[in-house]
Enzyme design. Structure first.
Site, short mmCIF file in Angstrom:
data_model
loop_
_atom_site.label_atom_id
_atom_site.label_comp_id
_atom_site.label_asym_id
_atom_site.label_seq_id
_atom_site.Cartn_x
_atom_site.Cartn_y
_atom_site.Cartn_z
N ASP A 309 0.84 -1.19 0.00
CA ASP A 309 0.00 0.00 0.00
C ASP A 309 0.89 1.25 0.00
O ASP A 309 1.43 1.60 1.03
CB ASP A 309 -0.96 0.01 1.19
CG ASP A 309 -0.30 -0.36 2.53
OD1 ASP A 309 0.73 -1.06 2.54
OD2 ASP A 309 -0.84 0.05 3.56
N GLU A 544 12.93 1.39 7.37
CA GLU A 544 11.87 0.47 6.92
C GLU A 544 12.06 0.05 5.46
O GLU A 544 11.76 -1.06 5.07
CB GLU A 544 10.52 1.18 7.09
CG GLU A 544 9.33 0.47 6.50
CD GLU A 544 8.15 1.40 6.32
OE1 GLU A 544 7.01 0.92 6.48
OE2 GLU A 544 8.35 2.59 6.01
#
Length: 589
Positions: A309, A544
């Site tokens: 996403d 991340e």
């Protein structure tokens, strides 16, 4: 699946507080939409809702915002006040003989810092969460264990993140912590029939890539004498499998030769703005009629279920979020994960002496493999491709079967329909939609994830072709593997490189790609380690995601700034350090 008593109550509470959520998020009380919905309530939901209903909100924007801020201070508690850090006892010291291949002092210092991060990221809920669950969005199983968060704004246990975190914990000898992480997930399946996206009530409308069976397999390999693990896990995995193969997630596809195949897609049970991304979703649907906005919000939530996403994989025009059509895509990687799950369940059942169950899931796996080969394998491109609506396809809706939509086809158009296929049972052939589908032309790293899942035999011509095509894909850049070639500004597109995808490609090439695959795997592993170490050395951060073009650079795009911590980044690094050691000079073949 029917909601449990707990989740039904939580959904009622969310409905009670919906007017407050809308006003507070619209007023942008916090820079990140997720902050508000992670804050505990200071009183029961009905009392908070009644207080808000009696509140007089000024028309002036700034005055209105000030009143809402004061309301939050009076009726809500600080974010993370229902969590506390807990240091696993075994995290205090390195296990004996740890990472013997790592002798470089600087790299060993980094590895030891990654080991210590499990203590930094470990959490448990405060007692009040179990005493007053209606005041918290934290979602706990019946017998919660300490868990590891990804980091930063992600302050709860997540589904697919946890595979790489767990494997990193096992490298560090943190078996008890890893057992707790798996126990939490099994408890959620036992309570809800699936693993939610994350351990929050607002994630009860969707799951994430189904990798629990891989976590069980990793933990079982590390604790072969734990006789209870498979006994508990097996029925939970069968239940989760049913969730993924039943409509609306399960679909039936009719190929151009008339043969039918059963595959699965992402489908969130949600048609509102996501609470944790409320402002963003309202903005994306701005100007749309209510029915179209609701449909778009389902597509956005379904993309969140995919873990990607957002990505051009889900966008009809390849660029704009307003064209999101996730539920109309049958993803290659999702079906590869389900094939892997079916193989794992069969192996677990066989080990427990449940021959009938093992045979049933071997058949599930064989059928899914055949469907993927027939519909998703692109022999010319040497990769597995998502299935998307054909540009010239016409849709016909059967109003009598409202609520079950979409499906897929092959490179040539094919017919597809969602069905209520149950485990081991014949599919309900009633169609709600009949549409022409074709293979997607998007070049994304997900096209090679089936190699990791064993969707073709080791050393087979298809496996060798997949390794060759990955090398020629354009995704392999100077500092990492880009997840797509499309520059959309979304975080799951160019130029970002993501640790879990890199780790899957490394392990897929190593396990199935013969000599060329092993060479590529070793090179990709060293490239990832060099990038992750460089980022830590320059900034002290474990990002991340990374920029595939520049060693050590953070990734970008998407709904929030690149965060650190970070569970799967650390886990992937530890797994690859254990397997490959440190040889940074190795170049991509």
């Amino acid at each position: 699946m029917q909601a449990t008593g707990q989740s039904s109550l939580q959904l009622q509470n969310a409905s009670l507080l919906a007017p407050f959520l809308h006003e507070a998020q619209t007023a942008r009380l916090f820079p990140d939409s997720k902050t508000l919905v992670d804050m505990p309530l200071a009183a029961p939901p009905k009392e908070v809702a009644a207080a808000f209903a009696s509140l007089r909100l000024p028309d002036n924007k700034e005055e209105r915002r000030a009143v809402l801020q004061q309301f939050c201070r009076s009726w809500m508690l600080p974010v993370e006040s229902d969590l506390r850090a807990v240091l696993p006892q075994s995290a205090a010291a390195l296990p004996p003989g740890w990472l013997p291949q790592i002798t470089d002092p600087g790299i060993r210092q980094w590895a030891e810092a990654l080991h210590r991060m499990w203590g930094v990221l470990c959490r448990e809920a405060t007692p009040d969460v179990l005493l007053h669950p209606d005041r918290h969005t934290l979602l706990l199983p019946a017998h919660p264990c300490p868990f590891v968060i990804p980091g930063a704004r992600f302050r709860e246990q997540y589904y697919w993140d946890s595979l790489w975190s767990l494997r990193g914990m096992l490298v560090c000898g943190l078996v008890e912590l890893a057992q707790g992480v798996v126990s939490n997930m099994l408890g959620l399946v036992e309570a809800h029939g699936f693993v939610p996206n994350g351990m929050r009530t607002y994630y009860l409308n969707r799951s994430q890539p189904p990798l629990l069976s891989q976590m069980v397999a990793a933990l079982h390999a590390a604790t072969p004498d734990d006789s209870q693990l498979l006994l508990r896990a097996l029925p939970a995995l069968v239940l989760e499998h049913s969730y993924w193969i039943t409509a609306p997630k399960g679909v039936v596809l009719r190929a151009s030769d008339g043969q039918t195949h059963r595959l699965s897609r992402y489908w969130a049970d949600w048609s509102q703005p996501r609470p944790e991304s409320y402002r963003e979703d309202v903005s994306t649907a701005a100007g749309l009629p209510p029915a179209e906005a609701a449909a778009l919000w389902r597509e956005l939530a379904s993309a969140a279920e995919s873990g990607w996403d957002f990505s051009s994989r889900w966008l009809a025009d390849g660029v704009s979020l307003s064209s999101c059509r996730t539920t109309q895509v049958v993803p290659a990687d999702l079906n590869a994960f389900l094939y892997q799950m079916e193989c794992n369940i069969a192996a677990f059942a066989s080990e427990l002496g449940q021959a009938e169950l093992a045979a049933r899931f071997e058949e599930h796996a064989q059928r899914r493999s055949a469907a993927m080969q027939a519909l998703m394998w692109d022999v010319a491109g040497g990769q597995w491709r998502d299935l998307v609506p054909a540009a010239h396809g016409d849709t016909q809706t059967d109003a009598a079967a409202e609520g079950t939509t979409v499906a897929t086809g092959a490179a040539a158009p094919a017919e597809i329909a969602a069905t209520a296929a149950a485990t081991g049972a014949a599919a309900n052939e009633t169609c709600s939609a009949v549409t022409s589908f074709q293979q997607s032309t998007v070049v994304a790293a997900s096209n090679w994830v089936p190699l990791y899942c064993g969707c073709t035999p080791a050393g087979s011509p298809d496996a060798e072709l997949a390794v060759t095509s990955l090398q020629a894909s354009g995704l392999l850049q100077a500092a990492g593997v880009a997840v797509s070639l499309n520059d959309t500004g979304q975080q799951w597109d160019w130029p970002n490189a993501w640790p879990p995808i890199t780790c899957m490609l490394v392990e897929g090439c190593e396990a199935y790609g013969d000599t060329a695959g092993s060479e590529l795997a070793a090179a990709l592993a060293q490239q990832y380690l060099a990038t992750a170490h460089s980022a830590w050395g320059q900034s002290g951060r474990n990002y991340e995601k990374f920029d595939s073009r520049r060693q050590g650079a953070a990734g970008g795009g998407g709904e929030y700034e690149c965060v650190d911590g970070f569970g799967w980044t650390n886990g992937a690094a530890l797994v690859l350090l254990q397997r490959y050691g440190w040889r940074p000079a190795k170049q991509l073949p």
